[in-house]
Design an enzyme around this catalytic site. Structure first.
Site: not given
Ligand code: THU
Length: 132
Positions: A42, A44, A53, A55, A87
């Site tokens: 991920n 941000e 994310c 994935e 997600c």
């Molecule tokens: N996140 C992911 O990278 N993958 C997931 O399957 C669930 C959430 C990340 C998004 C964000 O940067 C952090 O986790 C919190 O939601």
């Protein structure tokens, strides 16, 4: 390619996550149709909705390298208290390149927590086949 190899790749990718706002680092590793592993983490952003994310990053890497199918995917996140399942948006992104039977390995820093399938995570999904 063993599940352990894919899980280790996801766990390693997680270490490079950029998650200063949530503090929730996630790594993903996917196996493509040529036996190659593509990873992502991920990333941000100060403008929160622009984060991506793990994935999504891994899928972008696969596509960049010419991969067209996700044979298996591992996601590593969290501390073991809750499953770090993809997600909703990422389930749909995985769906684009996978089938109901595609294994989704849910992991944390200690390894495999749950062995699911995309069909279990996203039943009755809409995919490329729907567009003919
Ligand atoms: N996140 C992911 O990278 N993958 C997931 O399957 C669930 C959430 C990340 C998004 C964000 O940067 C952090 O986790 C919190 O939601």
């Amino acid at each position: 390619m063993t599940d352990d190899t894919l899980i280790t790749a996801a766990t390693d990718a997680r270490k490079n996550a950029y998650a200063p706002y949530s503090g929730f680092k996630v790594g993903a590793a996917l196996l493509d149709e040529d036996g190659r592993i593509h990873t992502g983490q991920n990333v941000e952003n100060a403008a929160y909705p622009n984060g991506i994310c793990a994935e999504t990053a891994a899928i972008a890497m696969m596509v960049q390298r010419g991969g067209t199918k996700i044979i298996k995917i591992a996601v590593s996140g969290g501390d073991g208290r809750q499953l770090c399942t993809p997600c909703g948006g990422c389930r749909q992104r995985i769906r684009e390149f996978a089938t109901d039977a595609t294994p989704v390995l849910i992991c944390d820093a200690n390894g495999l927590q749950a062995n699911l399938t995309l069909g279990a995570l996203l039943p009755h999904s809409f995919g490329p086949e729907n567009l003919g």
